[in-house]
Design an enzyme around this catalytic site. Structure first.
Site, short mmCIF file in Angstrom:
data_model
loop_
_atom_site.label_atom_id
_atom_site.label_comp_id
_atom_site.label_asym_id
_atom_site.label_seq_id
_atom_site.Cartn_x
_atom_site.Cartn_y
_atom_site.Cartn_z
N ASN A 100 0.86 -1.45 -0.11
CA ASN A 100 0.03 -0.03 -0.24
C ASN A 100 0.88 1.62 -0.38
O ASN A 100 2.52 1.06 -0.07
CB ASN A 100 -1.22 -0.21 1.05
N ARG A 101 0.02 2.39 0.20
CA ARG A 101 0.49 3.88 0.59
C ARG A 101 1.66 4.83 1.51
O ARG A 101 1.15 4.11 2.83
CB ARG A 101 -0.29 4.65 0.22
N HIS A 126 3.11 -0.12 -2.58
CA HIS A 126 3.65 -1.59 -2.65
C HIS A 126 5.11 -1.94 -3.05
O HIS A 126 5.58 -2.21 -3.32
CB HIS A 126 3.46 -2.17 -3.90
N HIS A 200 -1.57 -9.70 -3.37
CA HIS A 200 -2.58 -9.09 -4.40
C HIS A 200 -2.88 -9.21 -5.82
O HIS A 200 -2.65 -9.10 -7.12
CB HIS A 200 -1.29 -8.00 -4.77
N SER A 201 -3.36 -11.12 -5.62
CA SER A 201 -4.28 -11.52 -6.22
C SER A 201 -5.54 -10.66 -6.61
O SER A 201 -5.98 -10.07 -5.71
CB SER A 201 -4.87 -12.14 -5.98
N ASP A 274 -11.07 1.71 -3.78
CA ASP A 274 -9.24 1.32 -3.81
C ASP A 274 -8.95 2.06 -1.53
O ASP A 274 -7.97 3.29 -2.01
CB ASP A 274 -8.69 3.05 -4.40
N GLN A 312 -7.51 -4.26 2.30
CA GLN A 312 -7.59 -2.68 1.29
C GLN A 312 -8.79 -4.02 0.42
O GLN A 312 -8.19 -4.31 -0.82
CB GLN A 312 -5.90 -2.86 0.40
N GLU A 340 -6.66 -6.97 0.12
CA GLU A 340 -5.50 -7.27 0.07
C GLU A 340 -5.99 -7.43 2.05
O GLU A 340 -5.74 -6.38 2.78
CB GLU A 340 -4.62 -5.94 0.05
#
Length: 383
Positions: A100-101, A126, A200-201, A274, A312, A340
């Protein structure tokens, strides 16, 4: 928690268990520098098959039966290595060092400021431009039996993408006879650092080659709050109640029902969903439910659990039809979703979110379970 319990099926749904096949290890491709990328196939004998690549420690395929027992691949991806190198889109990958960020690609640890590679506008996403998803992992073990598994390792050197400390990360994919794929991430470090690993599928329970979007899938997230974001998708610091908003998935809700509700600025900023949902306030000792998704047409149901506090939910808003997948279809917006389980975004800069710190002698751990079943007795032996 509401809406996350298993579906009760009628009596007599028991079917004989086939013996799980032994894992198969093959060469999938060769990187431009000559290194070999391998693939390991795990099969549980019940029609569920997972294929894992050493590139990005990624889940390339996941075949799961529908209510009639017909299997289909339910994750997005490519048939060759060239696709993953040219247009990765994080399909199926293991992401880190921080999933993530992180705001402005900066954080402070023990009074020292660190600057990370920024690769998502002004922010780090990521793990940076060459995160764990773009690294060749080493296969350390392949085991057979009733629950076949593959383990992989990646050693991230001190300073990679700006992160401090040498981090040794491992992931194990294990497929059992309850149609559960368990993905376990662990990490250790030689000096204080931050870490947040997840998978992250991208899922489409109708099948990645079905041509259907996920907007008619039914989603449940057992969370009372979520973390709203600013214009660059960094959390504002608030834990906002989901009640009365498009982010309320406490009861089963069709994904597409409110995904274009432009009256909510959060939907506008994320181009849909998101965002991070607050399932618990901190990591737990054992996995807890974080989401449940059902495709009414095929009957496939996915339940996800993890020991991490957040999840997420990303509805594939930035898929733009430039990636052509395994079935020859161009992947478009809302053709798949990602869920996620992880720490909250930007935790290193937001003390109220907890801590992402990892010290020498500690072991980071994220256990994710993906459990599949269907709405009919055609494919189920467990209750």
């Amino acid at each position: 928690m509401r809406g996350v319990g298993p579906v009760t099926l009628c009596a007599g749904a028991m079917i004989p268990l086939a013996q799980a096949a032994e894992p198969v290890r093959t060469v999938f491709g060769t990187l431009p520098d000559g290194r070999t990328v391998e693939e390991v196939t795990l099969t549980n004998g019940r029609g569920v098959t997972a294929r894992i690549l050493s590139w990005g420690a990624l889940l390339r395929t996941l075949d799961v039966p529908d209510r009639a027992g017909k299997p289909a691949d339910v994750v997005l991806g490519y048939n060759d290595l060239a696709g993953y190198l040219a247009k990765p889109h994080y399909f199926g990958v293991s992401v880190g060092r921080y999933a993530n960020r992180i705001r402005a690609g900066r954080f402070t640890l023990d009074g020292r400021s660190y600057r990370l590679t920024t690769n998502d506008g002004p922010n780090a996403l990521h793990g940076g431009a060459a995160g764990f998803d773009k690294r060749l992992w080493t296969i350390t073990a392949v085991t057979g039996g009733a629950a076949p598994a593959v383990s992989l390792r990646y050693v991230s050197p001190d300073g990679e993408e700006g992160y401090p400390g040498t981090l040794t990360a491992t992931v194990t994919y294990r497929l059992d006879d309850t149609d559960t794929l368990t993905v376990t991430y662990e990490a250790t470090t030689d000096r204080p650092t931050i870490v947040n690993l997840t998978n992250h599928s991208f899922f489409n329970l109708a099948g990645e080659g079905s041509g259907r979007s996920i907007l008619d899938h039914v989603l449940t997230i057992p969370a009372e709050r979520y973390t709203p974001v600013d214009a660059t998708l960094i959390p504002t610091g608030e834990h906002r109640p989901v009640a009365g908003t498009p982010f309320d998935f406490r009861e089963p809700t069709v994904i597409g029902a409110r995904i274009r509700d432009g009256r909510d600025i959060q939907i506008v900023r994320g181009r849909g969903y998101d965002h991070n949902w607050v399932v618990t306030d901190a990591p737990t000792a054992e996995p807890h439910p974080v989401a449940r998704v059902e495709d009414p047409e095929t009957g496939r149901i996915l339940e996800i659990a993890s020991n991490q506090p957040g999840v997420q939910f990303y509805a594939g808003n930035f898929l733009d039809a430039t990636a052509v997948g395994k079935s020859g279809l161009a992947y478009r917006q809302s053709d798949a979703f990602a869920l996620e389980p992880e720490l909250f975004p930007d935790t290193p800069n937001q003390p109220a979110f907890g801590s992402a710190r990892l010290d020498p002698g500690q072991t980071y751990r994220n256990v994710i379970t993906y459990r599949f079943f269907s709405t009919s007795p055609a494919h189920r032996t467990n209750k």
